[in-house]
Design an enzyme around this catalytic site. Structure first.
Site, PDB file in Angstrom:
ATOM      1  N   HIS A 158       0.843  -1.191   0.000  1.00 51.45           N
ATOM      2  CA  HIS A 158       0.000   0.000   0.000  1.00 51.45           C
ATOM      3  C   HIS A 158       0.879   1.241   0.000  1.00 51.45           C
ATOM      4  O   HIS A 158       0.680   2.168  -0.783  1.00 51.45           O
ATOM      5  CB  HIS A 158      -0.907  -0.014   1.235  1.00 51.45           C
ATOM      6  N   GLY A 159       1.845   1.294   0.905  1.00 54.61           N
ATOM      7  CA  GLY A 159       2.819   2.378   0.927  1.00 54.61           C
ATOM      8  C   GLY A 159       2.495   3.542   1.836  1.00 54.61           C
ATOM      9  O   GLY A 159       3.360   4.380   2.103  1.00 54.61           O
ATOM     10  N   ASP A 160       1.249   3.612   2.337  1.00 50.24           N
ATOM     11  CA  ASP A 160       0.886   4.738   3.211  1.00 50.24           C
ATOM     12  C   ASP A 160      -0.219   4.317   4.173  1.00 50.24           C
ATOM     13  O   ASP A 160      -1.236   5.005   4.317  1.00 50.24           O
ATOM     14  CB  ASP A 160       0.440   5.929   2.362  1.00 50.24           C
ATOM     15  N   ILE A 161      -0.016   3.205   4.850  1.00 47.72           N
ATOM     16  CA  ILE A 161      -1.007   2.712   5.810  1.00 47.72           C
ATOM     17  C   ILE A 161      -0.951   3.558   7.074  1.00 47.72           C
ATOM     18  O   ILE A 161       0.076   3.627   7.748  1.00 47.72           O
ATOM     19  CB  ILE A 161      -0.746   1.233   6.157  1.00 47.72           C
ATOM     20  N   ASN A 165      -6.202   6.291   6.432  1.00 51.19           N
ATOM     21  CA  ASN A 165      -6.293   5.639   5.123  1.00 51.19           C
ATOM     22  C   ASN A 165      -6.945   4.263   5.181  1.00 51.19           C
ATOM     23  O   ASN A 165      -6.946   3.526   4.187  1.00 51.19           O
ATOM     24  CB  ASN A 165      -4.909   5.526   4.475  1.00 51.19           C
TER      25      ASN A 165
END
Length: 267
Positions: A158-161, A165
């Protein structure tokens, strides 16, 4: 800018536009269902949109329509908030929900992966920042370099948990939005659980110490490995803030990085 997509996909505006640093969003109705139209020319946002389509509603919001520059997503209607939970005495439960969501996103899929951004490229700004600012960023860079050279359990990330979000989609449960579309070691996706600056307790050393065994167990990641990803992630976050001249915003990730490094030194 929204009109071509409203016409093309037969969308009805259902709220005021929202502008972020990388995207333009508009609440809409798609076939009578609450949805969100998102436009972006940012590479990570476009990669994330492709990943959202690839996830196909399993762990992430359902995609109704998309092309290279725009995406129409199912819109969360629930009133529960992981940030509120974490701030109001349910931090452990919120962390477990985040971990459960990440596990769903990381589950193998049969369909071919879309183009993704490798973590090595995502971290490219950390080396020059460490050289420029030194201090704790040097340690964060060294750790990140070692992690990237010895990647384990690589998957679509995901990269931005973080708490904002993963949203309440009522009967569909907790689902992720706004991925960056990365690929690399799965441990990276758990680091921001410890670093969300919107949660006032993230800079409390006791919070990391308490959440570490909870997330480590839920994610099935060895605590020391997780601490190293936290330090690497926070170093990168701080580097971006510092490079943008936002030194005050950099203090939160720098503090969390120092806490993680202190835990590592004791282990």
């Amino acid at each position: 800018m929204f009109k071509p997509y409203l016409d093309r996909w037969h969308l009805t505006p259902d709220g005021e536009p929202v502008v972020t640093h990388s995207s333009h969003l508009l609440p809409v109705l798609w076939r009578g269902k609450p949805a969100m139209l998102k436009l972006s020319a940012d590479e990570a946002e476009r990669s994330g949109a492709a990943v959202m389509h690839w996830w196909d509603g399993n762990g992430a919001a359902k995609v109704y329509c998309h092309d290279a520059d725009a995406i129409v997503l199912e819109r969360a209607q629930g009133h529960r908030s992981l940030l509120a939970m974490a701030a109001e005495g349910e931090d452990d439960a919120a962390s477990r929900i985040l971990c459960d969501t990440v596990a769903r996103l990381h589950a193998p899929r049969q369909t071919p992966k879309p183009p993704l951004i490798p973590l090595s490229r995502w971290f490219r700004d950390l080396a020059p920042a460490a050289g420029k600012y030194g201090d704790v960023l040097t340690d964060c860079h060294d750790i990140a370099t070692a992690l990237l050279a010895d990647a384990r359990d690589e998957t679509v990330l995901h990269g931005d948990i973080h708490h904002g979000n993963v949203l309440d989609f009522e009967e569909h449960g907790w689902l992720a939005i706004d991925p960056k579309g990365l690929v690399g070691e799965r441990g990276f996706d758990y680091a921001n659980i410890f670093a969300n600056p919107e949660l006032s307790t993230v800079t409390d050393p006791g919070r990391l110490h308490r959440q570490l065994p909870i997330v480590s167990a839920a994610a099935n990641i060895e605590p020391t490995r997780l601490l190293r990803w936290i330090a690497a992630y926070c170093g990168l976050s701080a580097a971006w803030f510092l490079d943008d001249g936002m030194s005050s915003e950099a203090q939160s990730p720098l503090t969390v990085a120092r806490i993680a490094l202190a835990e590592l030194s004791q282990g």
